[in-house]
Write a protein that holds these residues in place. Structure first.
Motif, mmCIF file in Angstrom:
data_model
loop_
_atom_site.group_PDB
_atom_site.id
_atom_site.type_symbol
_atom_site.label_atom_id
_atom_site.label_comp_id
_atom_site.label_asym_id
_atom_site.label_seq_id
_atom_site.Cartn_x
_atom_site.Cartn_y
_atom_site.Cartn_z
ATOM 1 N N GLN A 1 -40.221 -3.471 -60.699
ATOM 2 C CA GLN A 1 -39.171 -3.975 -59.506
ATOM 3 C C GLN A 1 -39.021 -2.773 -58.614
ATOM 4 O O GLN A 1 -39.017 -1.687 -58.751
ATOM 5 C CB GLN A 1 -37.808 -4.166 -59.964
ATOM 6 C CG GLN A 1 -37.823 -5.603 -60.783
ATOM 7 C CD GLN A 1 -37.837 -5.406 -62.304
ATOM 8 O OE1 GLN A 1 -37.074 -4.861 -62.699
ATOM 9 N NE2 GLN A 1 -38.939 -6.121 -62.769
ATOM 10 N N CYS A 2 -38.614 -3.152 -57.204
ATOM 11 C CA CYS A 2 -38.223 -2.336 -56.024
ATOM 12 C C CYS A 2 -36.785 -2.214 -56.421
ATOM 13 O O CYS A 2 -36.074 -3.065 -56.641
ATOM 14 C CB CYS A 2 -38.387 -2.781 -54.771
ATOM 15 S SG CYS A 2 -37.571 -2.164 -53.625
ATOM 16 N N THR A 3 -36.394 -0.991 -56.776
ATOM 17 C CA THR A 3 -35.014 -0.593 -56.957
ATOM 18 C C THR A 3 -33.995 -0.297 -55.906
ATOM 19 O O THR A 3 -33.020 0.708 -55.971
ATOM 20 C CB THR A 3 -34.857 0.447 -58.273
ATOM 21 O OG1 THR A 3 -35.466 1.380 -57.720
ATOM 22 C CG2 THR A 3 -35.487 -0.514 -59.427
ATOM 23 N N LEU A 4 -34.445 -0.681 -54.584
ATOM 24 C CA LEU A 4 -33.646 0.092 -53.505
ATOM 25 C C LEU A 4 -32.649 -0.804 -52.957
ATOM 26 O O LEU A 4 -31.787 -0.357 -52.358
ATOM 27 C CB LEU A 4 -34.782 0.295 -52.139
ATOM 28 C CG LEU A 4 -35.706 1.100 -52.342
ATOM 29 C CD1 LEU A 4 -36.781 1.114 -51.413
ATOM 30 C CD2 LEU A 4 -35.337 2.553 -52.718
ATOM 31 N N CYS A 5 -32.496 -2.074 -53.426
ATOM 32 C CA CYS A 5 -31.273 -2.842 -53.179
ATOM 33 C C CYS A 5 -30.997 -3.682 -54.465
ATOM 34 O O CYS A 5 -31.842 -3.781 -55.217
ATOM 35 C CB CYS A 5 -31.290 -3.557 -51.866
ATOM 36 S SG CYS A 5 -32.379 -5.195 -52.067
ATOM 37 N N GLU A 6 -29.825 -4.440 -54.402
ATOM 38 C CA GLU A 6 -29.573 -5.201 -55.550
ATOM 39 C C GLU A 6 -30.458 -6.443 -55.962
ATOM 40 O O GLU A 6 -30.522 -6.584 -57.179
ATOM 41 C CB GLU A 6 -28.164 -5.923 -55.312
ATOM 42 C CG GLU A 6 -27.554 -6.694 -56.493
ATOM 43 C CD GLU A 6 -26.197 -7.248 -56.073
ATOM 44 O OE1 GLU A 6 -25.692 -8.124 -56.623
ATOM 45 O OE2 GLU A 6 -25.415 -6.250 -55.407
ATOM 46 N N ALA A 7 -31.327 -6.891 -54.840
ATOM 47 C CA ALA A 7 -32.485 -7.872 -55.273
ATOM 48 C C ALA A 7 -33.472 -7.329 -56.244
ATOM 49 O O ALA A 7 -33.843 -8.037 -57.363
ATOM 50 C CB ALA A 7 -32.888 -8.465 -54.149
ATOM 51 N N HIS A 8 -33.746 -6.282 -56.539
ATOM 52 C CA HIS A 8 -34.847 -5.814 -57.407
ATOM 53 C C HIS A 8 -35.927 -6.671 -57.428
ATOM 54 O O HIS A 8 -36.605 -7.350 -58.720
ATOM 55 C CB HIS A 8 -34.052 -5.605 -59.134
ATOM 56 C CG HIS A 8 -33.701 -4.383 -59.227
ATOM 57 N ND1 HIS A 8 -33.291 -3.674 -60.120
ATOM 58 C CD2 HIS A 8 -32.707 -3.747 -58.297
ATOM 59 C CE1 HIS A 8 -32.718 -2.630 -60.051
ATOM 60 N NE2 HIS A 8 -32.118 -2.604 -58.749
ATOM 61 N N CYS A 9 -36.590 -6.858 -56.279
ATOM 62 C CA CYS A 9 -37.667 -7.778 -56.452
ATOM 63 C C CYS A 9 -38.892 -7.122 -57.237
ATOM 64 O O CYS A 9 -39.004 -6.159 -57.128
ATOM 65 C CB CYS A 9 -38.081 -8.196 -54.739
ATOM 66 S SG CYS A 9 -36.837 -8.976 -53.743
ATOM 67 N N GLY A 10 -39.540 -8.066 -57.696
ATOM 68 C CA GLY A 10 -40.874 -7.509 -58.164
ATOM 69 C C GLY A 10 -41.797 -7.233 -57.691
ATOM 70 O O GLY A 10 -42.271 -7.798 -56.521
ATOM 71 N N ILE A 11 -42.711 -6.246 -57.983
ATOM 72 C CA ILE A 11 -43.471 -5.522 -56.967
ATOM 73 C C ILE A 11 -44.592 -5.154 -57.887
ATOM 74 O O ILE A 11 -44.591 -4.794 -59.199
ATOM 75 C CB ILE A 11 -43.258 -4.142 -56.184
ATOM 76 C CG1 ILE A 11 -42.644 -3.267 -57.255
ATOM 77 C CG2 ILE A 11 -42.065 -4.695 -55.151
ATOM 78 C CD1 ILE A 11 -42.135 -1.944 -56.461
ATOM 79 N N ARG A 12 -45.786 -5.014 -57.331
ATOM 80 C CA ARG A 12 -47.001 -4.346 -57.932
ATOM 81 C C ARG A 12 -47.511 -3.268 -57.166
ATOM 82 O O ARG A 12 -47.712 -3.362 -56.115
ATOM 83 C CB ARG A 12 -48.193 -5.487 -58.013
ATOM 84 C CG ARG A 12 -48.003 -6.599 -58.999
ATOM 85 C CD ARG A 12 -49.224 -7.494 -58.947
ATOM 86 N NE ARG A 12 -49.241 -8.667 -60.079
ATOM 87 C CZ ARG A 12 -49.795 -9.656 -60.110
ATOM 88 N NH1 ARG A 12 -50.878 -9.903 -59.205
ATOM 89 N NH2 ARG A 12 -49.696 -10.621 -61.171
ATOM 90 N N VAL A 13 -47.679 -2.150 -57.938
ATOM 91 C CA VAL A 13 -47.838 -0.787 -57.237
ATOM 92 C C VAL A 13 -49.408 -0.570 -57.496
ATOM 93 O O VAL A 13 -49.579 -0.214 -58.770
ATOM 94 C CB VAL A 13 -46.826 0.348 -57.677
ATOM 95 C CG1 VAL A 13 -46.933 1.547 -56.980
ATOM 96 C CG2 VAL A 13 -45.348 -0.143 -57.533
ATOM 97 N N THR A 14 -50.107 -0.387 -56.394
ATOM 98 C CA THR A 14 -51.418 0.085 -56.692
ATOM 99 C C THR A 14 -51.610 1.753 -56.448
ATOM 100 O O THR A 14 -51.169 1.942 -55.337
ATOM 101 C CB THR A 14 -52.330 -0.546 -55.835
ATOM 102 O OG1 THR A 14 -52.229 -1.964 -55.882
ATOM 103 C CG2 THR A 14 -53.643 -0.182 -55.879
ATOM 104 N N VAL A 15 -52.240 2.048 -57.571
ATOM 105 C CA VAL A 15 -52.424 3.798 -57.563
ATOM 106 C C VAL A 15 -53.666 4.008 -57.703
ATOM 107 O O VAL A 15 -54.563 3.486 -58.558
ATOM 108 C CB VAL A 15 -51.411 4.195 -58.703
ATOM 109 C CG1 VAL A 15 -51.607 5.886 -58.748
ATOM 110 C CG2 VAL A 15 -49.889 3.965 -58.547
ATOM 111 N N GLU A 16 -53.990 5.073 -56.684
ATOM 112 C CA GLU A 16 -55.458 5.682 -56.752
ATOM 113 C C GLU A 16 -55.086 7.140 -57.136
ATOM 114 O O GLU A 16 -54.560 8.004 -56.286
ATOM 115 C CB GLU A 16 -56.364 5.425 -55.532
ATOM 116 C CG GLU A 16 -56.609 3.984 -55.436
ATOM 117 C CD GLU A 16 -57.567 3.816 -54.273
ATOM 118 O OE1 GLU A 16 -57.739 4.869 -53.593
ATOM 119 O OE2 GLU A 16 -57.959 2.710 -53.834
#
Length: 712
Positions: free
Chosen positions: A9-24
């Motif tokens: 999740q994005c933890t920057l605000c209360e919503a904690h929206c689900g995210i996918r983080v792509t890493v290279e």
């Protein structure tokens, strides 16, 4: 190059929206919404894309820093903790426990590390504990305590099933909800209308949320309480209330009727800035809806009538039969069910005060309005040391600029922070935790206030550096350092060993196992950390369901509709209504932007690029009357101070009202975020009177400040 995708999740605000983080390799190259997330369903706002930039930010601290003269130098962790323990223990021994103060900022609640912050506060045994709650949510907690017997019982708007949604002093299309966690709020609001429902927004500004609504009622700043009193008057006088719900579940009906009897729409209309017929129509439409819910948030909290307004919100929901039922106000059943046990927590209201005797404690902390004076005022009990955790009160609280001087005067100051901010620049030692992407977590707080029962897992994107510490590890070490000297050698080692075994994830596993969905109740089919970790986007635990009867903590187990102190405050309303004074002829309110989150994202280039967002929004009629033009610098002044900002002219705000966002003002020397310092904006809290508070909860009243706006 090795590419991988991590769901969290994005933890920057209360919503904690689900995210996918792509890493290279070791670089975040893309962040997108997670369509499998059980709450946000693939939605993200621009803030989520900033998590990679925060992680890679060269200004983010990676090692503890110690002040040496007017600059900071790196220091090892052990040396930092040794110095912190030695100096704090000495201050406590010489001046008493309350000579050490502590402040918790909002980001502390965005991870399970907040439990360790609370533990540190308990070990300090100080009365000087403060948090962002007394700048943004105490009125909601206070109203919940007086009405339901527990401050934890702040009801959630069941937005996904309501037929009529009324929003006061909130902008969920931007915030995605707070104390009603509703990621993808914009789509949720649209769905209310798509299924034939109605959306009404009550706000001095035609906000992003108001643009999605069927009706916008442009109440005057501070007028909400008068509007709601008149709405209740109409409901009572025209017998529009749900008699069965009132009789079976509520107490104080006769007292409530007597309280609202004088507040006819004609009496309230001038105070509310809304005509009487609009008030009557609103009351009738609301009572006629199959299901309806009023939802209020921070714009209402930050007023002298914040507690009264939240009381009236809850009361209207209750007397129309919309409390604890689908489509109304409800209470979540979280995996760790804090709501069930909240009634056993002492509120300690008035158990102690600040030294002036004006500000009362509530849920074992003092209002932040007292903070600067508790440091600056000489005499017995003066605060001499301070610990700040994930907070920037220099920018986020109204102190007339005195908090800078207060923090500078301390004998010792410690900040747990990722940056050298306007607050942490005063610290003697700064302890930086690893980034959000370098830790795993299961947040247990926000499911207590979510619009749907759920549990979600935050996976690590990167392994933390070998010498990095998480927030909870930093706070746990500080706990052991506060153990008295004779026992510290043995007890400190023992505590450190215990903490190593009781990480937040282990605490979470135990709490979930014992919770309403856990294996101790449900057997092998029960919820576990392992199952949540293996899920694609968390575990959906179903819609909210009625449960107030098992939660309520009042003595008679009924909803208290008319607490005596609230009724008395209503009688005093004409005396506390704001009035023009000293040539200040405009009312100032706050506003927020989708790319901003208090002061925490202003060092991310993508979040501050484009046009200036620290502006004063003014109606064209007000600008024309003053000979002011869009885009020019203007001085905004109040009885407390003045700032210079850019004028933004727009008809989305009510005439006689101006709006400025908070969290800006990165002008102070020594701050360590260079992007923010290059686009400093101005600190709107310099305009607010720190002595102006909600008299019931002590919350700082930073909405509805009288100001003037003049050209430079």
């Amino acid at each position: 190059m090795n590419t991988r995708i991590v769901s969290r999740q994005c933890t920057l605000c209360e919503a904690h929206c689900g995210i996918r983080v792509t890493v290279e390799g070791d670089q975040v190259v893309r962040i997108e919404g997670n369509p499998d997330d059980v709450l946000s369903e693939g939605y993200i706002c621009p803030k989520a894309t900033a998590m990679g930039a925060l992680h890679h930010d060269p200004d983010r601290l990676r090692t503890p820093m110690r002040r040496v003269g007017d600059r900071f130098e790196p220091i090892g962790w052990d040396a930092a903790f040794d110095e912190i323990g030695r100096r704090l223990r000495r201050i406590r021994n010489e001046h008493g426990s309350s000579a050490i103060g502590m402040y918790l900022g909002n980001p502390a609640a965005h991870s399970s590390s907040v439990l360790y912050g609370v533990l540190l506060r308990a070990v300090l045994l100080t009365r000087n504990f403060y948090s962002a709650s007394s700048i943004d949510q105490f009125p909601q907690e206070f109203a919940a305590w007086r009405m339901f017997g527990s401050n934890v019982l702040m009801p959630v708007a069941d937005i996904d099933r309501t037929d009529r949604l009324v929003i006061l002093g909130a902008n969920p299309a931007v915030s995605n909800g707070s104390v009603t966690t509703m990621p993808n709020a914009r789509q949720r609001i649209k769905r209310v209308r798509e299924r034939g429902g109605t959306v009404v927004v009550i706000d001095p500004r035609r906000t992003e949320t108001a643009r999605l609504a069927d009706q916008h009622i442009a109440v005057v700043p501070g007028g909400d309480v008068y509007l709601l009193l008149a709405v209740l008057h109409v409901m009572v006088a025209e017998q529009l209330c749900d008699d069965r719900a009132v009789r079976d579940r509520c107490s104080g009906w006769d007292e409530l009727r007597a309280t609202v009897e004088p507040w006819t729409p004609d009496v309230a209309a001038p105070h509310a800035g809304v005509d009487a017929e609009t008030i009557r129509a609103f009351a009738r439409d609301h009572a006629a809806a199959r299901s309806a819910v009023l939802y209020a948030r921070i714009g209402v909290c930050q007023q002298v009538t914040g507690t009264l307004t939240h009381w009236l919100v809850n009361t209207i929901n209750a007397v129309t039969g919309n409390l604890d039922r689908a489509g109304g106000q409800m209470f979540a059943t979280a995996p760790v069910d804090a709501a069930r046990y909240g009634k056993y927590l002492p509120m300690a209201h008035g158990a102690w005060t600040d030294r002036s005797g004006r500000y009362k404690s509530f849920r074992s902390e003092l209002p932040v309005a007292a903070l600067a004076d508790e440091i600056l005022t000489e005499g017995p009990g003066r605060m001499r040391a301070m610990i700040t955790y994930a907070g920037n009160p220099v920018l986020s609280t109204p102190q007339r600029g005195r908090l800078d001087a207060a923090l500078e005067s301390l004998d010792f100051c410690v900040s747990v922070d990722m940056y050298i901010t306007e607050t942490s620049r005063h610290a003697d030692i700064i302890l930086p935790p690893v980034s959000q992407l370098e830790r795993e977590d299961v947040n247990l707080l926000f499911p207590v206030f979510s619009v749907r029962n759920n549990l979600r897992y935050d996976a690590k994107v990167f392994e933390p550096p070998a010498d990095g510490l998480e927030d909870w590890q930093i706070l746990a070490r500080m706990v052991t350092e506060m153990v008295p000297l004779p026992a510290r050698r043995f007890t400190g080692r023992a505590l450190n060993a215990v903490f190593e075994r009781l990480s937040p994830m282990r605490f979470a596993a135990l709490g979930i196992a014992a919770g309403p969905y856990g294996v101790l109740r449900k057997g092998p089919a029960g919820l576990t950390i392992r199952k949540v970790r293996a899920s694609a986007g968390g575990v959906d635990l179903g819609p909210l369901r009625p449960r107030l009867r098992s939660l309520i903590g009042t003595r008679d187990r009924k909803v208290s509709l008319a607490p005596a102190d609230f009724r008395e405050a209503v009688r005093d309303l004409p005396a506390v209504a704001p009035a023009e004074d000293g040539g200040y002829d405009l009312r100032l309110i706050g506003r927020r932007h989708l790319r901003s989150n208090n002061s925490w994202l202003h060092n991310v280039p993508a979040m501050v690029k484009g046009r200036d967002r620290c502006t004063v929004l003014m109606h064209p009629a007000d600008a024309g009357a003053r000979g002011l033009a869009d885009g020019e610098p203007v001085t905004v002044a109040s009885a407390s101070g003045s700032i210079v900002v850019t004028l933004e002219v727009g008809d989305e705000i009510r005439p006689g009202t101006v709006a400025i966002p908070h969290g800006w003002g990165h002008r102070e020397p020594g701050v360590g975020w260079r992007v923010a310092a290059a686009l400093p904006g101005a600190n709107v809290n310099l305009l607010h009177d720190p002595a102006l508070v909600d008299p019931l909860s002590g919350t700082a009243a930073v909405n509805n400040t009288w100001v003037s706006v003049t050209g430079n």
